[in-house]
Motif scaffolding. Structure first.
Motif, PDB file in Angstrom:
ATOM      1  N   LYS A  73     -17.627 -18.753 -11.671  1.00 11.98           N
ATOM      2  CA  LYS A  73     -16.722 -18.779 -12.816  1.00 11.98           C
ATOM      3  C   LYS A  73     -15.626 -17.720 -12.745  1.00 11.98           C
ATOM      4  O   LYS A  73     -14.713 -17.721 -13.547  1.00 11.98           O
ATOM      5  CB  LYS A  73     -17.528 -18.652 -14.105  1.00 11.98           C
ATOM      6  CG  LYS A  73     -18.360 -19.909 -14.353  1.00 11.98           C
ATOM      7  CD  LYS A  73     -19.394 -19.707 -15.442  1.00 11.98           C
ATOM      8  CE  LYS A  73     -20.227 -20.942 -15.689  1.00 11.98           C
ATOM      9  NZ  LYS A  73     -20.919 -21.499 -14.567  1.00 11.98           N
ATOM     10  N   LEU A  74     -15.693 -16.824 -11.783  1.00 13.05           N
ATOM     11  CA  LEU A  74     -14.671 -15.798 -11.630  1.00 13.05           C
ATOM     12  C   LEU A  74     -13.401 -16.427 -11.066  1.00 13.05           C
ATOM     13  O   LEU A  74     -13.402 -16.993  -9.976  1.00 13.05           O
ATOM     14  CB  LEU A  74     -15.162 -14.683 -10.701  1.00 13.05           C
ATOM     15  CG  LEU A  74     -14.186 -13.537 -10.466  1.00 13.05           C
ATOM     16  CD1 LEU A  74     -13.990 -12.738 -11.755  1.00 13.05           C
ATOM     17  CD2 LEU A  74     -14.703 -12.629  -9.365  1.00 13.05           C
ATOM     18  N   ILE A  75     -12.332 -16.352 -11.802  1.00 11.76           N
ATOM     19  CA  ILE A  75     -11.039 -16.926 -11.409  1.00 11.76           C
ATOM     20  C   ILE A  75     -11.184 -18.393 -10.981  1.00 11.76           C
ATOM     21  O   ILE A  75     -10.722 -18.802  -9.918  1.00 11.76           O
ATOM     22  CB  ILE A  75     -10.342 -16.111 -10.296  1.00 11.76           C
ATOM     23  CG1 ILE A  75     -10.420 -14.614 -10.576  1.00 11.76           C
ATOM     24  CG2 ILE A  75      -8.874 -16.528 -10.170  1.00 11.76           C
ATOM     25  CD1 ILE A  75      -9.878 -13.746  -9.448  1.00 11.76           C
ATOM     26  N   PHE A  76     -11.841 -19.193 -11.803  1.00 14.26           N
ATOM     27  CA  PHE A  76     -11.979 -20.626 -11.523  1.00 14.26           C
ATOM     28  C   PHE A  76     -10.688 -21.312 -11.965  1.00 14.26           C
ATOM     29  O   PHE A  76     -10.407 -21.423 -13.150  1.00 14.26           O
ATOM     30  CB  PHE A  76     -13.190 -21.188 -12.282  1.00 14.26           C
ATOM     31  CG  PHE A  76     -13.397 -22.667 -12.073  1.00 14.26           C
ATOM     32  CD1 PHE A  76     -14.005 -23.125 -10.921  1.00 14.26           C
ATOM     33  CD2 PHE A  76     -12.989 -23.584 -13.022  1.00 14.26           C
ATOM     34  CE1 PHE A  76     -14.206 -24.484 -10.715  1.00 14.26           C
ATOM     35  CE2 PHE A  76     -13.188 -24.943 -12.829  1.00 14.26           C
ATOM     36  CZ  PHE A  76     -13.797 -25.388 -11.668  1.00 14.26           C
ATOM     37  N   GLU A  77      -9.861 -21.728 -11.001  1.00 16.76           N
ATOM     38  CA  GLU A  77      -8.591 -22.380 -11.306  1.00 16.76           C
ATOM     39  C   GLU A  77      -8.439 -23.622 -10.439  1.00 16.76           C
ATOM     40  O   GLU A  77      -8.416 -23.535  -9.216  1.00 16.76           O
ATOM     41  CB  GLU A  77      -7.411 -21.441 -11.047  1.00 16.76           C
ATOM     42  CG  GLU A  77      -7.325 -20.291 -12.026  1.00 16.76           C
ATOM     43  CD  GLU A  77      -6.107 -19.410 -11.769  1.00 16.76           C
ATOM     44  OE1 GLU A  77      -5.096 -19.892 -11.213  1.00 16.76           O
ATOM     45  OE2 GLU A  77      -6.186 -18.223 -12.124  1.00 16.76           O
ATOM     46  N   VAL A  78      -8.327 -24.776 -11.106  1.00 21.65           N
ATOM     47  CA  VAL A  78      -8.203 -26.046 -10.400  1.00 21.65           C
ATOM     48  C   VAL A  78      -7.170 -26.915 -11.105  1.00 21.65           C
ATOM     49  O   VAL A  78      -6.947 -26.779 -12.308  1.00 21.65           O
ATOM     50  CB  VAL A  78      -9.557 -26.794 -10.352  1.00 21.65           C
ATOM     51  CG1 VAL A  78     -10.545 -26.103  -9.432  1.00 21.65           C
ATOM     52  CG2 VAL A  78     -10.159 -26.958 -11.737  1.00 21.65           C
ATOM     53  N   ASN A  79      -6.554 -27.810 -10.358  1.00 20.54           N
ATOM     54  CA  ASN A  79      -5.667 -28.826 -10.910  1.00 20.54           C
ATOM     55  C   ASN A  79      -5.921 -30.123 -10.156  1.00 20.54           C
ATOM     56  O   ASN A  79      -6.255 -30.101  -8.963  1.00 20.54           O
ATOM     57  CB  ASN A  79      -4.191 -28.404 -10.779  1.00 20.54           C
ATOM     58  CG  ASN A  79      -3.853 -27.288 -11.742  1.00 20.54           C
ATOM     59  OD1 ASN A  79      -3.944 -27.453 -12.953  1.00 20.54           O
ATOM     60  ND2 ASN A  79      -3.495 -26.135 -11.211  1.00 20.54           N
ATOM     61  N   PHE A  80      -5.767 -31.242 -10.871  1.00 16.99           N
ATOM     62  CA  PHE A  80      -6.095 -32.546 -10.308  1.00 16.99           C
ATOM     63  C   PHE A  80      -4.923 -33.508 -10.492  1.00 16.99           C
ATOM     64  O   PHE A  80      -4.444 -33.692 -11.608  1.00 16.99           O
ATOM     65  CB  PHE A  80      -7.331 -33.125 -11.007  1.00 16.99           C
ATOM     66  CG  PHE A  80      -8.549 -32.253 -10.898  1.00 16.99           C
ATOM     67  CD1 PHE A  80      -9.388 -32.341  -9.803  1.00 16.99           C
ATOM     68  CD2 PHE A  80      -8.858 -31.337 -11.900  1.00 16.99           C
ATOM     69  CE1 PHE A  80     -10.516 -31.536  -9.701  1.00 16.99           C
ATOM     70  CE2 PHE A  80      -9.983 -30.528 -11.814  1.00 16.99           C
ATOM     71  CZ  PHE A  80     -10.810 -30.624 -10.709  1.00 16.99           C
ATOM     72  N   ASN A  81      -4.497 -34.138  -9.401  1.00 18.73           N
ATOM     73  CA  ASN A  81      -3.407 -35.115  -9.440  1.00 18.73           C
ATOM     74  C   ASN A  81      -3.890 -36.429  -8.834  1.00 18.73           C
ATOM     75  O   ASN A  81      -4.315 -36.453  -7.679  1.00 18.73           O
ATOM     76  CB  ASN A  81      -2.212 -34.613  -8.614  1.00 18.73           C
ATOM     77  CG  ASN A  81      -1.719 -33.280  -9.100  1.00 18.73           C
ATOM     78  OD1 ASN A  81      -1.317 -33.146 -10.244  1.00 18.73           O
ATOM     79  ND2 ASN A  81      -1.772 -32.279  -8.238  1.00 18.73           N
ATOM     80  N   ASN A  82      -3.829 -37.505  -9.630  1.00 23.67           N
ATOM     81  CA  ASN A  82      -4.201 -38.843  -9.149  1.00 23.67           C
ATOM     82  C   ASN A  82      -5.616 -38.873  -8.576  1.00 23.67           C
ATOM     83  O   ASN A  82      -5.862 -39.471  -7.524  1.00 23.67           O
ATOM     84  CB  ASN A  82      -3.192 -39.332  -8.104  1.00 23.67           C
ATOM     85  CG  ASN A  82      -1.802 -39.452  -8.680  1.00 23.67           C
ATOM     86  OD1 ASN A  82      -1.549 -40.304  -9.525  1.00 23.67           O
ATOM     87  ND2 ASN A  82      -0.904 -38.577  -8.264  1.00 23.67           N
ATOM     88  N   CYS A  83      -6.539 -38.207  -9.243  1.00 24.62           N
ATOM     89  CA  CYS A  83      -7.920 -38.133  -8.772  1.00 24.62           C
ATOM     90  C   CYS A  83      -8.853 -39.010  -9.607  1.00 24.62           C
ATOM     91  O   CYS A  83      -8.557 -39.351 -10.747  1.00 24.62           O
ATOM     92  CB  CYS A  83      -8.422 -36.688  -8.850  1.00 24.62           C
ATOM     93  SG  CYS A  83      -7.598 -35.582  -7.693  1.00 24.62           S
ATOM     94  N   ILE A  84      -9.989 -39.347  -9.027  1.00 23.87           N
ATOM     95  CA  ILE A  84     -11.068 -40.033  -9.734  1.00 23.87           C
ATOM     96  C   ILE A  84     -12.174 -39.004  -9.935  1.00 23.87           C
ATOM     97  O   ILE A  84     -12.782 -38.546  -8.973  1.00 23.87           O
ATOM     98  CB  ILE A  84     -11.584 -41.245  -8.936  1.00 23.87           C
ATOM     99  CG1 ILE A  84     -10.443 -42.245  -8.716  1.00 23.87           C
ATOM    100  CG2 ILE A  84     -12.754 -41.900  -9.675  1.00 23.87           C
ATOM    101  CD1 ILE A  84     -10.803 -43.367  -7.759  1.00 23.87           C
ATOM    102  N   LEU A  85     -12.403 -38.642 -11.203  1.00 22.42           N
ATOM    103  CA  LEU A  85     -13.388 -37.603 -11.545  1.00 22.42           C
ATOM    104  C   LEU A  85     -14.573 -38.183 -12.314  1.00 22.42           C
ATOM    105  O   LEU A  85     -15.342 -37.434 -12.923  1.00 22.42           O
ATOM    106  CB  LEU A  85     -12.710 -36.526 -12.404  1.00 22.42           C
ATOM    107  CG  LEU A  85     -11.681 -35.681 -11.670  1.00 22.42           C
ATOM    108  CD1 LEU A  85     -10.656 -35.117 -12.624  1.00 22.42           C
ATOM    109  CD2 LEU A  85     -12.378 -34.569 -10.938  1.00 22.42           C
ATOM    110  N   ASP A  86     -14.744 -39.468 -12.296  1.00 21.72           N
ATOM    111  CA  ASP A  86     -15.742 -40.153 -13.120  1.00 21.72           C
ATOM    112  C   ASP A  86     -17.138 -39.537 -12.980  1.00 21.72           C
ATOM    113  O   ASP A  86     -17.583 -39.223 -11.869  1.00 21.72           O
ATOM    114  CB  ASP A  86     -15.802 -41.633 -12.755  1.00 21.72           C
ATOM    115  CG  ASP A  86     -14.461 -42.329 -12.936  1.00 21.72           C
ATOM    116  OD1 ASP A  86     -13.547 -41.743 -13.551  1.00 21.72           O
ATOM    117  OD2 ASP A  86     -14.331 -43.465 -12.455  1.00 21.72           O
TER     118      ASP A  86
END
Length: 192
Positions: free
Chosen positions: A88-101
């Motif tokens: 959880k330390l500096i947890f940084e994410v971004n999602f583009n056109n992804c399937i996260l189901d």
């Protein structure tokens, strides 16, 4: 005795299919992964810093001991992945056109994360901090927001969500008039 991590900087990986322990005790910084398959991985002490994943598959990967410190996922399949156990330390994410189901972000602080054109079916955002998160043109069918903090979150262009405002903090969150019915479901109010 603690195992020493291997460090990789500015590398590009194309079309690798990773086995169960292939990435354990490795740190990747400013790396790019193209068309790689991580589904069989059971990660242990793996760190990704400023990494990009293009067209990768993470379906059912065990990412319990992974640190994502500014990771971008483009066109990736990430079904049934439990992000809640990540570092959880500096947890940084971004999602583009992804399937996260069917993935889980339970209790995570993902403030300011951007989800763009993603399928987010039955994803667990329970008790997550979604402050300033942007859901841009995302399909949120059956995703769970119970006890989440979604203050200033942007749902304006997303659709098919069901959020109970009595169980989710939504101060200054933005919604479209067309999809506001997703906030009224519990009251049996019909909007047409």
């Amino acid at each position: 005795m603690k195992k020493k991590s291997e460090y990789f900087l500015d590398k590009e990986y194309d079309s690798f299919v990773y086995g169960r322990d292939d990435l354990n005790f490795k740190d990747f910084e400013c790396c790019i992964f193209n068309n790689c398959n991580f589904s069989a991985c059971t990660f242990l002490a793996v760190t990704f810093i400023d990494c990009v994943f293009n067209d990768c598959i993470f379906n059912e990967a065990k990412i319990n001991y992974v640190a994502f410190r500014t990771a971008t996922f483009n066109r990736c399949e990430i079904k049934e992945v439990n992000f809640a156990m990540c570092d959880k330390l500096i947890f940084e994410v971004n999602f583009n056109n992804c399937i996260l189901d069917f993935s889980k972000f339970y209790t995570l602080k993902i403030k300011g994360t951007i989800f763009t054109n993603c399928s987010i079916i039955a994803v667990d955002f329970m008790a997550a901090d979604l402050t300033n998160v942007v859901f841009e043109n995302c399909y949120l069918y059956r995703s769970e927001f119970d006890k989440a903090i979604a203050n200033k979150a942007d749902f304006k262009t997303s659709f098919n969500y069901t959020i109970d405002p009595s169980k989710t903090k939504l101060k200054k969150a933005v919604f479209s008039l067309n999809e506001v019915k997703g906030l009224l479901f519990k009251h049996g109010i019909m909007v047409s």
